[in-house]
Write a protein that holds these residues in place. Sequence first.
Motif, PDB file in Angstrom:
ATOM      1  N   LEU A 225       2.083   2.224  -3.517  1.00 22.40           N
ATOM      2  CA  LEU A 225       0.971   2.680  -4.342  1.00 22.40           C
ATOM      3  C   LEU A 225       0.464   4.044  -3.897  1.00 22.40           C
ATOM      4  O   LEU A 225       0.196   4.924  -4.718  1.00 22.40           O
ATOM      5  CB  LEU A 225      -0.168   1.653  -4.293  1.00 22.40           C
ATOM      6  CG  LEU A 225       0.088   0.365  -5.079  1.00 22.40           C
ATOM      7  CD1 LEU A 225      -0.919  -0.701  -4.704  1.00 22.40           C
ATOM      8  CD2 LEU A 225       0.048   0.636  -6.568  1.00 22.40           C
ATOM      9  N   HIS A 226       0.342   4.234  -2.586  1.00 19.93           N
ATOM     10  CA  HIS A 226      -0.152   5.521  -2.075  1.00 19.93           C
ATOM     11  C   HIS A 226       0.794   6.650  -2.485  1.00 19.93           C
ATOM     12  O   HIS A 226       0.349   7.718  -2.933  1.00 19.93           O
ATOM     13  CB  HIS A 226      -0.295   5.469  -0.550  1.00 19.93           C
ATOM     14  CG  HIS A 226      -0.925   6.699   0.023  1.00 19.93           C
ATOM     15  ND1 HIS A 226      -0.190   7.807   0.417  1.00 19.93           N
ATOM     16  CD2 HIS A 226      -2.223   7.015   0.249  1.00 19.93           C
ATOM     17  CE1 HIS A 226      -1.007   8.739   0.860  1.00 19.93           C
ATOM     18  NE2 HIS A 226      -2.244   8.290   0.779  1.00 19.93           N
TER      19      HIS A 226
ATOM     20  N   ILE B  58      -6.357   1.343  -7.203  1.00 17.75           N
ATOM     21  CA  ILE B  58      -6.268   2.736  -6.780  1.00 17.75           C
ATOM     22  C   ILE B  58      -7.548   3.433  -7.210  1.00 17.75           C
ATOM     23  O   ILE B  58      -8.043   3.227  -8.329  1.00 17.75           O
ATOM     24  CB  ILE B  58      -5.052   3.434  -7.428  1.00 17.75           C
ATOM     25  CG1 ILE B  58      -3.755   3.047  -6.713  1.00 17.75           C
ATOM     26  CG2 ILE B  58      -5.210   4.953  -7.423  1.00 17.75           C
ATOM     27  CD1 ILE B  58      -3.536   3.758  -5.370  1.00 17.75           C
TER      28      ILE B  58
ATOM     29  N   ASN C 253       0.820  -1.213   0.000  1.00 18.59           N
ATOM     30  CA  ASN C 253       0.000   0.000   0.000  1.00 18.59           C
ATOM     31  C   ASN C 253       0.854   1.264   0.000  1.00 18.59           C
ATOM     32  O   ASN C 253       0.503   2.262  -0.631  1.00 18.59           O
ATOM     33  CB  ASN C 253      -0.925  -0.014   1.223  1.00 18.59           C
ATOM     34  CG  ASN C 253      -1.945   1.107   1.188  1.00 18.59           C
ATOM     35  OD1 ASN C 253      -2.366   1.532   0.124  1.00 18.59           O
ATOM     36  ND2 ASN C 253      -2.344   1.579   2.363  1.00 18.59           N
TER      37      ASN C 253
ATOM     38  N   TYR D 288      -5.959   3.440  -1.899  1.00 20.32           N
ATOM     39  CA  TYR D 288      -5.886   2.090  -2.426  1.00 20.32           C
ATOM     40  C   TYR D 288      -6.963   1.237  -1.791  1.00 20.32           C
ATOM     41  O   TYR D 288      -7.022   1.107  -0.571  1.00 20.32           O
ATOM     42  CB  TYR D 288      -4.513   1.471  -2.177  1.00 20.32           C
ATOM     43  CG  TYR D 288      -4.347   0.122  -2.846  1.00 20.32           C
ATOM     44  CD1 TYR D 288      -4.537  -0.021  -4.218  1.00 20.32           C
ATOM     45  CD2 TYR D 288      -4.025  -1.016  -2.109  1.00 20.32           C
ATOM     46  CE1 TYR D 288      -4.402  -1.244  -4.843  1.00 20.32           C
ATOM     47  CE2 TYR D 288      -3.879  -2.255  -2.728  1.00 20.32           C
ATOM     48  CZ  TYR D 288      -4.073  -2.358  -4.099  1.00 20.32           C
ATOM     49  OH  TYR D 288      -3.941  -3.584  -4.726  1.00 20.32           O
TER      50      TYR D 288
END
Length: 313
Positions: free
Chosen positions: A195-196, A243, A192, A236
């Motif tokens: 991705l964040h 996302i 996460n 996410y």
Amino acid sequence: MSVSKQVSLNQEQVEILTGLKADQKFINPKYFYNHRGSKLFEKITQLDEYYPTRTERLILESCANDIAQYIDKQSLIIEPGAGSCKKIEYLLEAIHPSVYVPQDVSAEFLKQSAERLSKDYPWLTVSPVVSDFSEPINIPSEFERHTKYVFYPGSTIGNFEPEDAVTFLRQMRQLVGETGGIVLGVDLHKDNETLHAAYNDKKGITAEFNLNTLAHINDILGASFKLDEFEHLALYNSQQQRIEMYLKSLKAARYEVLGETLSFEKGELIHTEHSYKYTIDGIAELASKSGFKLAHSWLDGDELFSVNYLQAD
């Protein structure tokens, strides 16, 4: 009195208004890309946090010869939504196709890209097709004898709902026939934090990019949405492995747009994009449902991103 009687709306305006009047308000992500939006996205691709573009480039550069082993020489390469046609250049020398067919909705941009490629690769026939992304790509009849392949980089497949991704890939399967295939970029499921950070960069460029969508639809609708009354939100959804990007209203407000009053509650969200992340097993399943089989996947060392070859099955 209905809007249609007051104002003559074009298809684009109807599409945007329909999204803004829905229970879950949304704007099609294609409206990210006016001139400023395209420039901002170029900046995003250069950010430290945004791994997809540079990681895919490294895979294409380092694995070009391996990828070429799956593609016939003197073939025809089709690239939907080709834009600047930059990524195909990582493969051209290795694959050495006869014909390259880039497709894009922006006629002038596509013309410039095609002319550049024709100059840089004089042995390559470049045959651009100007059409909307959703329309079928018509291959000129003189090229029908070539084995056909699709090049679809950038993990754009992740912007489709899974069932729509299958529909798109089935269309590509029909396009390439029994002997062709597709080189497909797919972003991978990961932690996460990574991705964040990729969608919430420290410089705020992604936030500008998202908010610029409102500036774009202001131009299209003649509206007056105030960008400072909204904020960028990206999170996410681990359950759906995607996302989700939104514009969040910072206050209760009403906007008059083409005879319609659009009301927003404080905290209300406009959905602007989602991006599904896949596992290799998930890519194989997607291929199987679409009439392809996953022949090979190339990953970077950190397994952030994948380039995949799907063979017609």
